[in-house]
Every structure is written in C-alpha cells, then in structure tokens.
Design an enzyme around this catalytic site. Sequence first.
Site, PDB file in Angstrom:
ATOM      1  N   LYS A 196      76.893 -20.396  54.221  1.00 50.85           N
ATOM      2  CA  LYS A 196      77.175 -19.460  55.305  1.00 50.85           C
ATOM      3  C   LYS A 196      75.870 -18.808  55.732  1.00 50.85           C
ATOM      4  O   LYS A 196      75.197 -18.154  54.934  1.00 50.85           O
ATOM      5  CB  LYS A 196      78.169 -18.408  54.826  1.00 50.85           C
ATOM      6  CG  LYS A 196      78.514 -17.368  55.875  1.00 50.85           C
ATOM      7  CD  LYS A 196      79.607 -16.438  55.386  1.00 50.85           C
ATOM      8  CE  LYS A 196      79.869 -15.341  56.386  1.00 50.85           C
ATOM      9  NZ  LYS A 196      80.896 -14.410  55.901  1.00 50.85           N
ATOM     10  N   LYS A 249      79.215 -22.960  57.726  1.00 54.13           N
ATOM     11  CA  LYS A 249      79.533 -21.982  58.762  1.00 54.13           C
ATOM     12  C   LYS A 249      78.267 -21.331  59.275  1.00 54.13           C
ATOM     13  O   LYS A 249      77.470 -20.882  58.447  1.00 54.13           O
ATOM     14  CB  LYS A 249      80.451 -20.928  58.141  1.00 54.13           C
ATOM     15  CG  LYS A 249      80.796 -19.777  59.032  1.00 54.13           C
ATOM     16  CD  LYS A 249      81.599 -18.761  58.290  1.00 54.13           C
ATOM     17  CE  LYS A 249      81.685 -17.543  59.179  1.00 54.13           C
ATOM     18  NZ  LYS A 249      82.127 -16.384  58.474  1.00 54.13           N
TER      19      LYS A 249
END
Length: 324
Positions: A196, A249
């Site tokens: 992330k 992500k």
Amino acid sequence: MSSFPTKRLRRLRYNSIVRDMIRETVLTKNDLIYPLFVVPGTKVKHEVRSMPGVYQMSIDVLVEECKELVQLGIPAIILFGIPDHKDEVGSGAYDPNGIIQQAVRAIKKEVKNILVITDVCMCEYTSHGHCGVLDGERILNDQTIKLLAKEAVTHAQAGADVIAPSDMMDGRVAAIRKALDENGFEEIPILSYSVKYASGYYGPFRDAADSTPAFGDRRSHQMDIANSNEAILEAELDIEEGADMIMVKPAGPYLDVLYRVKEKFGIPTAAYQVSGEYAMIKAAGKLGWIDEQRVMVESLIAIKRAGADMILTYFAKDVARLLK
Ligand code: PBG
Ligand code: ZN
C-alpha cells in the site's frame, strides 16, 4: 517465427466473433469487491462530494444495498466505518458494539450469499486521523498492532468472512493471525493490504471515511511511491506471517508492481482501484472529455491483465450492470 507478409496479425482482428474468441483477459462479476461506507443513524444515504454515485449509508440502508448487490451478482463487499465518536486511541475500532461490528451483524442476519470483508485500521476512529496510537507525532507500531488484533477479533465475532488489515504496521498480519486463532477463528482468512503506497489517489476516500490526518501524513508507514523491490519484501513478509491473500493499492498507477508481485508469489492477489482513480474517470466522463463507460472497462481489464484475481472498485455496480 514467420513474419510479414506470411504473418498478418490483423487477420484475427477482422471481426468481433474472432476477437471474442481469442480474447486473453475476461472480466467477470466474480472479480468484484464493492467498498461501502457505514455511518451511524437511520435512513442516511449521503453522497460523497468527490465520488459521485458513492454514498455513506446507515446500517438499515446498507442492508438494502447488500440485497441489491446480490441481485446484481456482486459476490463481495468491503466495509469501512465512520463512528459517531472518535478518540485518541480509536476505541470505536475494537468496540464489540462499534459501527462495523453492528453493520456486519445486521448484514449477516438479513442477507444471504454475500462475502463480508472488513477493513482493519484505526484512522477512521482516531481523533487525530492517524492509523495507530501516537507518542507525540510518532505512530507506535507495537502498541498499535495489539489494538488491530483486537479490532480483527471483534469483526470476526460479529460474523466477518475475511479480515483485511490496511494499516501497514510491521508485524500486524502475524498479530492478527494469532489473535484470530486464539479466539477460534482459525478458518477466517486474511486479505492483507501488503503493498500500500502513500498515495495522493486516496484523497476522495478521506472525504468518504472522514479520515484525513489532523497533521502530517502517512509516509512513515505506507510505501514510498518510487519503490518496487520493497513491494516484494512487503508481500513476502505478509505471506510468511499468514496472509492468505495479498493486495496492491492503488491499482492503475501500479500495474508494474501488481505484475511483479503476482509473478513472484502466485497467490490470490487483489488490486484496489482507489477513490482517486474512480473520481478522475467520473470527472472526465461528466465533462464529456472521455467515454466514461469505455474507460471504466478498460481500467478494470488492465488491472486484471496485470495479474489481479480480484478488484476492489467503486465501479462494481456499474460494471456488473454492464456484464449482465
Ligand atoms: C485506511 C484506508 C484508506 C484506503 C483504504 N483503507 C485510506 C488511507 O490509507 O488514507 C483508501 C481507499 C481509497 O482511496 O479508495 N487505512
Ligand atoms: Zn489507516
């Protein structure tokens, strides 16, 4: 390999029947995970300013929404909660009667056949909007993972099917796995937000989840946007700690990373087409500068082509309608 004029690649692009036959990547409803934002109250359905078509919903509205998702053939949701009360230690996150815990219970009671994934982090619940407990301006890793483990257990107790830690603290997957196992939830899988990035593309989400940090940013725990080797390490550690599925992500701007991670580990891999990716396509579509539907499909196919088995996307309903 033979070459032109023996070989002519246009032969297989000649008509749509041929193109349909040789298509390598196919998007299906089974690929979709729909993010939802839960707020306190009843009959609340409040559109997020920067995310047209995305709403904050109270639990009663959320339950009806889930029934509609089942009708549309969307198999899974991921829940984010906005509590009515925030404090320094984010106690709403691990309150057995917190907003997410109540929402999961309600969905599990009233909706059949939907996979409920819960996002595990502290930033929606802390008064300062950071992803953990603070000492001054520093996020304390080891204290935070204890609270995340507690949060995960309360989600499982409420009936969550999959636990998805998004905080990016070190060692959180191991802590959550251990806590789940000790509480009899050894069969509940973990979908870790392993890779992330500290991304500007989360802007609209912070409107939706009311989780903008009061000071500073998330660069002390989320990944540097410039790094890709480090993504392999993050994924590897999470898998060692017990992650059943991993996530990259954002998705669209990080397809290279998604490809590398999937090639390397080959385990079920999700990609999160985040709020900013959605907002940009929606905005340009509204202005008439792009064909929104076409770019939506293209963005999702690209994510799948790069290696995603599942896509978290705010377009889930739009694309499910299209696939019908
Ligand atoms: C919470 C969390 C965020 C997102 C998912 N979980 C925001 C953040 O890290 O600031 C972003 C999702 C999106 O932008 O759609 N940690
Ligand atoms: Zn967070």
